[in-house]
Scaffold this active site. Structure first.
Site, PDB file in Angstrom:
ATOM      1  N   ASP A 136      -8.138   8.432   5.965  1.00  0.00           N
ATOM      2  CA  ASP A 136      -7.488  10.169   5.681  1.00  0.00           C
ATOM      3  C   ASP A 136      -8.684  10.739   4.976  1.00  0.00           C
ATOM      4  OD1 ASP A 136      -4.394   8.819   4.909  1.00  0.00           O
ATOM      5  OD2 ASP A 136      -5.701   8.451   2.933  1.00  0.00           O
ATOM      6  N   ASP A 179      -6.640   2.173   4.830  1.00  0.00           N
ATOM      7  CA  ASP A 179      -6.483   4.003   6.022  1.00  0.00           C
ATOM      8  C   ASP A 179      -7.801   4.728   5.407  1.00  0.00           C
ATOM      9  OD1 ASP A 179      -5.526   5.578   3.947  1.00  0.00           O
ATOM     10  OD2 ASP A 179      -3.504   4.541   5.216  1.00  0.00           O
ATOM     11  N   ASP A 189      -3.033  14.162  -6.105  1.00  0.00           N
ATOM     12  CA  ASP A 189      -1.778  13.401  -7.526  1.00  0.00           C
ATOM     13  C   ASP A 189      -3.355  13.114  -8.036  1.00  0.00           C
ATOM     14  OD1 ASP A 189      -3.397  11.716  -5.784  1.00  0.00           O
ATOM     15  OD2 ASP A 189      -0.994  10.489  -5.119  1.00  0.00           O
TER      16      ASP A 189
HETATM   17  P1  ATP Z   1      -4.330   4.178  -0.056  1.00  0.00           P
HETATM   18  O1  ATP Z   1      -4.181   4.535   1.567  1.00  0.00           O
HETATM   19  O2  ATP Z   1      -4.634   2.869  -0.252  1.00  0.00           O
HETATM   20  O3  ATP Z   1      -2.229   3.096  -0.474  1.00  0.00           O
HETATM   21  P2  ATP Z   1      -3.965   6.864  -0.977  1.00  0.00           P
HETATM   22  O4  ATP Z   1      -4.932   7.505  -1.808  1.00  0.00           O
HETATM   23  O5  ATP Z   1      -5.304   7.028   0.529  1.00  0.00           O
HETATM   24  O6  ATP Z   1      -4.071   5.458  -1.055  1.00  0.00           O
HETATM   25  P3  ATP Z   1      -2.414   8.127   1.170  1.00  0.00           P
HETATM   26  O7  ATP Z   1      -0.765   7.674   0.536  1.00  0.00           O
HETATM   27  O8  ATP Z   1      -2.858   7.432   1.558  1.00  0.00           O
HETATM   28  O9  ATP Z   1      -3.050   7.323  -0.630  1.00  0.00           O
HETATM   29  O10 ATP Z   1      -2.314   9.241   0.886  1.00  0.00           O
HETATM   30  C1  ATP Z   1      -3.811   9.604   1.018  1.00  0.00           C
HETATM   31  C2  ATP Z   1      -4.466  10.949   0.076  1.00  0.00           C
HETATM   32  O11 ATP Z   1      -3.503  12.150  -0.534  1.00  0.00           O
HETATM   33  C3  ATP Z   1      -4.268  10.403  -1.338  1.00  0.00           C
HETATM   34  O12 ATP Z   1      -5.366   9.824  -2.217  1.00  0.00           O
HETATM   35  C4  ATP Z   1      -3.773  11.816  -2.149  1.00  0.00           C
HETATM   36  O13 ATP Z   1      -5.285  12.309  -2.631  1.00  0.00           O
HETATM   37  C5  ATP Z   1      -3.001  12.929  -1.474  1.00  0.00           C
HETATM   38  N1  ATP Z   1      -1.908  12.926  -1.975  1.00  0.00           N
HETATM   39  C6  ATP Z   1      -0.752  11.373  -1.338  1.00  0.00           C
HETATM   40  N2  ATP Z   1       0.482  11.957  -1.478  1.00  0.00           N
HETATM   41  C7  ATP Z   1       0.337  12.597  -2.094  1.00  0.00           C
HETATM   42  C8  ATP Z   1       1.631  13.339  -3.330  1.00  0.00           C
HETATM   43  N3  ATP Z   1       2.231  12.783  -3.176  1.00  0.00           N
HETATM   44  N4  ATP Z   1       1.396  14.369  -4.256  1.00  0.00           N
HETATM   45  C9  ATP Z   1      -0.694  14.341  -4.100  1.00  0.00           C
HETATM   46  N5  ATP Z   1      -1.415  13.921  -3.658  1.00  0.00           N
HETATM   47  C10 ATP Z   1      -0.660  13.089  -2.577  1.00  0.00           C
HETATM   48 MG    MG Z   2      -3.916   6.308   2.726  1.00  0.00          MG
END
Ligand code: ATP
Ligand code: MG
Length: 420
Positions: A57, A55, A134
């Protein structure tokens, strides 16, 4: 203050063609309205690694209300984090306002006595936002204004070294949000990265605090682990870090007792990974049914040995095992119903003819139950004949199938011998 490393458009591999059209639309509309707009998180990370992001963001300095003012198709969600969701048909682009302030009550970040963050809605600048993310590899920002990538945490070197490393003090950050332990595992599995020593060490000690997380959120995270296309690797890492006994205590106990069951689970997870790679559908109920199969069947066998009828024993076993899991990872009722169907059908698949077999074959969950049965067979359980029967049966023409299922005529009852 830390200096940002700015990687200009010629120095990184991201091009706009790789970014989803709707995400670009959102980035441009924010930018044209005078706001800052960045692609962030997994979108940037995965593009830099040559992977297709799950996705996209977006981070901005526009407040959620300002974002809503720009998009008709926008909904604000979340309590812990207030986010804007922009809907394009089935696709949702998530827009987060930069977060500010680092963990003091006065600044509006509320935590409980264990250091867990409960609410986090103070807005800030990009520079502040970085430190609330994170892992370093998740804190890269692709700037739509000049197509550069902004790197405050030296994340680029972690991308190159294939390393997951927490921003800041790992233990503190895991205590703030224990789900980050599961995220570390998920990214390590998905990206085939190692978790940096300083970021993995605290997990062994802190695994148990995962239990404090609301069961609905843990369910979502568990499903992400098993439906990422890297379920086997995720499962192995969960075991390695001692997270499995917290998330699935009955499963963890069962695999320690029974090596054959571990083989079955690995086969189920391999099967799930393959299905995802092949673009087939996956239902969370299937993996969950597998994760609890041994606990359920063991319990049911005990009751059977006490003389309880098969169906009742199964029902009682489910009533004992399922609630233990639901307290940790709650799930929609619809899913637990499917799990129960899969479990009950295992016994019923022993019927190969007559009305009972017809009702099994026409059952809505036949296919899932059959797949489950054959995975049990492949793992060495004594159900090979049933698996083979239903495999061949499905290859037959409909007419042939009807013939097979037709009730076998009972041999005429022999006249009782007279005792005289
Ligand atoms: P994917 O979408 O591939 O699972 P992602 O890294 O994009 O991985 P998301 O859950 O979509 O993960 O979150 C987007 C971003 O928001 C993350 O990359 C991170 O920077 C931040 N984030 C998400 N969850 C947390 C958390 N629990 N603590 C701190 N930052 C977070
Ligand atoms: Mg994501």
């Amino acid at each position: 203050m830390t200096e940002a490393n700015i990687i200009s458009r010629g120095e990184h591999g991201i091009s706009r063609e790789q970014i989803d059209d709707n995400a670009l639309k959102v980035l441009y509309r924010l930018h044209n309205a005078g706001f800052q707009a960045y692609l962030v998180g997994g979108g940037v990370r995965d593009l830099l690694l040559g992977l297709e992001p799950k996705d996209f963001d977006i981070a901005t300095d526009a407040t959620p209300d300002e974002v809503r003012g720009l998009f008709r198709n926008c909904r604000l969600i979340g309590r812990r984090f207030r986010l804007a969701h922009i809907h394009f048909g089935r696709e949702i682009i998530e827009v987060a306002t930069f977060r500010g302030a680092h963990s003091t009550d006065k600044n509006g970040v509320l935590d409980d006595s264990s250091g867990r963050i409960l609410r986090d809605n103070v807005y800030g600048t990009l520079e502040e936002d970085v430190w609330r993310r994170d892992f370093k590899v998740n804190a890269l920002y692709y700037n739509i204004a000049d197509f550069s990538v902004i790197d405050y945490t030296r994340a680029m070197s972690d991308i190159n070294d294939r390393t997951i490393r927490m921003i800041g003090d790992a233990e503190t950050r895991y205590r703030e949000d224990p789900v980050r332990m599961l995220r570390a595992v998920r990214f390590a599995a998905k990206l085939d990265f190692k978790i940096h020593k300083d970021s993995e060490q605290p997990i062994y000690q802190l695994a148990s605090i995962l239990a404090e997380i609301p069961a609905a959120r843990l369910f979502d995270e568990a499903i992400k682990l098993f439906h990422s296309g890297y379920a086997v690797k995720s499962f192995e890492l969960l075991r390695h870090y001692g997270l499995l006994p917290v998330l699935f205590p009955q499963t963890a106990a069962a695999i320690n007792q029974d090596a054959e069951y571990e083989v079955f689970l690995i086969k189920v997870l391999q099967n799930t990974d393959r299905r995802i790679i092949d673009g087939m559908t996956v239902n969370p109920a299937f993996v969950l049914a597998a994760l609890l199969w041994h606990p359920v069947i063991t319990q049911s066998k005990l009751l059977l040995a006490d003389g309880m009828p098969v169906n009742l024993a199964m029902q009682k076993a489910i009533d004992k095992v399922l609630p233990v899991q639901l307290r940790i990872t709650s799930m929609p009722k619809r899913l637990s119903m499917i799990m129960k169907d899969i479990w009950f059908l295992q016994e019923r698949l022993k019927n190969h003819s007559g009305k009972r077999a017809v009702s099994v074959f026409t059952h809505q969950r036949f296919r899932a139950a059959y797949d489950f049965l054959c995975l049990r067979s492949a793992a060495g359980e004594n159900v090979e004949k049933d698996c083979q029967f239903w495999t061949r049966f499905q290859e037959l023409e409909e007419k042939e199938q009807e013939k097979v299922l037709r009730p076998k005529r009972r041999p005429p009852a022999r006249a009782k011998k007279s005792s005289k």
